[in-house]
Design a protein around this motif. Structure first.
Motif, PDB file in Angstrom:
ATOM      1  N   LEU B 159       0.817  -1.210   0.000  1.00 44.93           N
ATOM      2  CA  LEU B 159       0.000   0.000   0.000  1.00 44.93           C
ATOM      3  C   LEU B 159       0.852   1.262   0.000  1.00 44.93           C
ATOM      4  O   LEU B 159       0.377   2.337   0.347  1.00 44.93           O
ATOM      5  CB  LEU B 159      -0.951  -0.015   1.203  1.00 44.93           C
ATOM      6  CG  LEU B 159      -1.899  -1.222   1.240  1.00 44.93           C
ATOM      7  CD1 LEU B 159      -2.682  -1.273   2.535  1.00 44.93           C
ATOM      8  CD2 LEU B 159      -2.854  -1.188   0.064  1.00 44.93           C
ATOM      9  N   SER B 161       3.156   4.297  -1.921  1.00 47.14           N
ATOM     10  CA  SER B 161       2.834   5.053  -3.136  1.00 47.14           C
ATOM     11  C   SER B 161       3.526   4.464  -4.364  1.00 47.14           C
ATOM     12  O   SER B 161       2.970   4.468  -5.454  1.00 47.14           O
ATOM     13  CB  SER B 161       3.227   6.513  -2.956  1.00 47.14           C
ATOM     14  OG  SER B 161       4.604   6.605  -2.667  1.00 47.14           O
ATOM     15  N   ALA B 164       1.693   0.996  -5.639  1.00 45.87           N
ATOM     16  CA  ALA B 164       0.255   0.981  -5.923  1.00 45.87           C
ATOM     17  C   ALA B 164      -0.029   0.412  -7.315  1.00 45.87           C
ATOM     18  O   ALA B 164      -0.922  -0.431  -7.480  1.00 45.87           O
ATOM     19  CB  ALA B 164      -0.321   2.385  -5.804  1.00 45.87           C
ATOM     20  N   ASN B 247      -5.113   3.329   0.513  1.00 45.98           N
ATOM     21  CA  ASN B 247      -3.828   3.866   0.070  1.00 45.98           C
ATOM     22  C   ASN B 247      -3.998   5.287  -0.468  1.00 45.98           C
ATOM     23  O   ASN B 247      -4.479   5.485  -1.576  1.00 45.98           O
ATOM     24  CB  ASN B 247      -3.275   2.952  -1.040  1.00 45.98           C
ATOM     25  CG  ASN B 247      -1.888   3.372  -1.471  1.00 45.98           C
ATOM     26  OD1 ASN B 247      -1.367   4.401  -1.022  1.00 45.98           O
ATOM     27  ND2 ASN B 247      -1.289   2.586  -2.336  1.00 45.98           N
TER      28      ASN B 247
END
Lengths: 274, 301
Positions: B159, B161, B164, B247
């Motif tokens: 989760l 950045s 993702a 997220n």
């Protein structure tokens, strides 16, 4: 390449496919404590019946209302939609009329335009005519299935020999009678295939109900589970509800696919070989 | 005789019209008219009049909404996100589906029916539920997979950045490999056995046969799968929406579709939402038309 390597690779791929489903199955038997502590793939304690009861009791059994809605949207919608597709596909295959291929080109364009790109325009139109947040706002659009028309044309060409229709006409049967008692029975396997694909597509549909519906009582299961999941961030007791509810929504589809294997296989190959 | 023949032909035309009517009425009502209405709406914008008294007024802005959408970094980023997603997703998913179909088609595979069914099963799972299952499997504390990786000394934050995109690609791959594998497998089964036998007699090994004989012969199926995958990717919404709850790196306008949705329902800017939807539909239709032309052109060449 050895037999071991080939089958080993297939087993690995199968594990990747089945482990998440196994997790869902096992997680549905756990209570909150078991879900967040302990081994994810091990049974500890059997709370499946309690979880189902919790799903039943939440908001006066709204889950089953969602389930019924999904059955209506997907069952009735797919039955009606497949029939409309079969009618059109049969007409494209067996009749000659001016502008036929141009009209069929329009159908193919309908296959190529993404349904979710149309969902928002549909919402704008539905709010103009006052259909937003009604059963019909979700039910009517899902009946339309351009890919079903395409498949029906392929099936009609494959299953119904032209001579059979000629024979029926010679015997004096009208066109509608010929369709109903000769062509439709011959196209039944194709009808079931189109129905199966449309049923899953509607059952899986999420964006259209999300856009159209605000009344929880009209939700299909997919949207209902989504709303429960949104609650789960604030109140974690919704996690077992989402997991158990998901399992119960998946089971009928898995059963349908296992028992109707022959049909979806023929449908997938009809779509690809042509 | 002649007149009855002509009557039959006329009757058939009437029947064709009758049979096509239900589909076209619905098709026009649920696809053509909404797109037309969206195009019309996209030319207007809501203006608050005066000091905010008297509500809002609809004002013609021409292509203003299109300029706003195309000028918005968030909208353009959505197309970039889809582009990156396709770059990662299509080779992985199509490649894996192709390899699995070839393995299943090879003489060495056993229990073919079982493997086909097992690999197809995830496709029976609704997209939203697939996304929920995987997001739970990405969540520390809930996920046995993270525990397993940790016990092996691996730390992977699904989760974060920068992961993702991978996490979303994984969900989509899981959902679609089996479906496309069956399509490829059906196409492979249609290859005449003599062709494969001839290559074997010529001394080609199974890998060589797969690459030089089988794959070229199912090129049409592969092209069609890619086309449908691209159309599907453009409408990406469910998986990133579910992931965006867990997220923050996946924002509310991560894809063009999500952008249109939040323009309509968060900002109540229907003109902008309509323009974004029309742009997306036109882009999708143009792209798929191009891909179809390209692949059919190559087939006749």
């Amino acid at each position: 390449m050895s037999k071991m390597a080939v089958n080993g690779a297939l087993v690995l791929a199968t594990l990747y496919m089945l482990l998440p489903l196994a997790w869902l199955l096992i997680a549905a038997t756990k209570d909150m404590g078991g879900l967040f502590g302990g081994d994810g793939f091990a049974f500890d304690g059997f709370h499946f019946t309690e979880n189902v009861k919790a799903v039943n009791n939440e908001s006066d059994g709204i889950y089953w209302r969602w389930y019924l809605n999904s059955l209506l949207y997907a069952g009735v919608g797919a039955a009606l939609g497949s029939f409309v597709s079969v009618l059109a596909g049969y007409a494209f295959d067996k009749f000659d009329f001016p502008g036929k291929e141009k009209l069929f080109g329009g159908v193919l364009l309908g296959v190529l335009v993404p349904t979710t790109a149309v969902a928002l325009p549909l919402y704008l139109l539905a709010s103009k005519v006052g259909l937003v947040n009604t059963f019909w706002a979700v039910f009517i659009p899902v009946i339309v299935n351009p890919f079903g028309v395409y498949l029906a044309r392929v099936f009609s060409a494959g299953y119904i020999p032209g001579e059979v229709l000629e024979a029926a006409r010679m015997d004096g049967a009208g066109e509608i009678r010929t369709f109903r008692s000769v062509a439709l029975p011959m196209m039944m396997p194709g009808f079931v295939t189109i129905f199966l694909f449309q049923f899953t597509a509607i059952w899986n549909n999420f964006f259209l109900p999300l856009v159209m519906l605000s009344d929880q009582k009209l939700y299909p299961v997919s949207l209902g589970l989504y709303s429960w999941n949104t609650n789960a961030h604030a109140s974690p007791e919704f996690y077992p509800l989402v997991i158990t509810g998901s399992l119960m929504a998946v089971v009928p589809l898995v059963v349908a696919f296992v028992s109707l294997q022959r049909h979806w296989r023929s449908g997938l190959s009809a779509g690809s070989v042509k | 005789m002649n007149t009855s023949l002509r009557a039959g032909r006329r009757r058939r035309k009437t029947t064709a019209a009758l049979f096509l009517t239900p589909f076209y009425v619905l098709f026009i009502a649920t696809m053509i008219v909404p797109i037309g209405y969206a195009i019309w709406l996209s030319l207007f914008t809501e203006k608050t009049s005066g000091l905010g008294f008297g509500g809002t007024r609809r004002v013609f802005t021409g292509l203003g909404n299109y300029a706003d959408a195309l000028g918005d970094d968030k909208f353009r980023d959505g197309f970039i996100a889809i582009g990156l997603y396709c770059l990662l997703y299509i080779p992985i998913m199509v490649g894996a589906a192709l390899v699995l179909a070839l393995l299943l088609d090879s003489a060495l595979a056993r229990a073919r029916r079982f493997f086909q069914l097992a690999l197809f099963l995830p496709h029976a799972v609704p997209g939203i539920i697939a996304a929920l299952i995987w997001v739970y499997l990405y969540t520390p504390g809930l996920s046995p997979i993270i525990d397993l990786l940790e016990s092996g000394g691996l730390h992977w934050d699904f989760l974060a950045s920068d992961t993702a995109l991978f996490s979303i690609v994984n969900i989509a791959t899981w959902e679609w490999i089996g479906y496309n594998m069956i399509i490829f497998y059906a196409a492979l089964q249609a290859i005449p056995r003599e062709v494969v036998e001839a290559a074997t007699v010529d001394g080609a090994g199974p890998v060589r046969i797969a690459v030089s004989v089988k794959i070229p012969m199912i090129r049409a199926a592969v092209a069609m799968t890619m086309l449908f995958t691209i159309i599907g990717s453009l409408q990406l919404f469910t998986e990133p929406s579910i992931l965006s709850d867990a997220n923050p790196a996946v924002g509310s306008s991560w894809t063009p579709n999500m952008y249109a949705y939040s323009a309509a329902f968060r900002a109540n800017d229907f003109g902008l939402a309509a323009a974004a939807s029309v742009l997306l539909a036109v882009f999708a239709a143009a792209l798929s038309f191009g891909v179809t032309r390209l692949s059919s052109g190559r087939r006749t060449a």
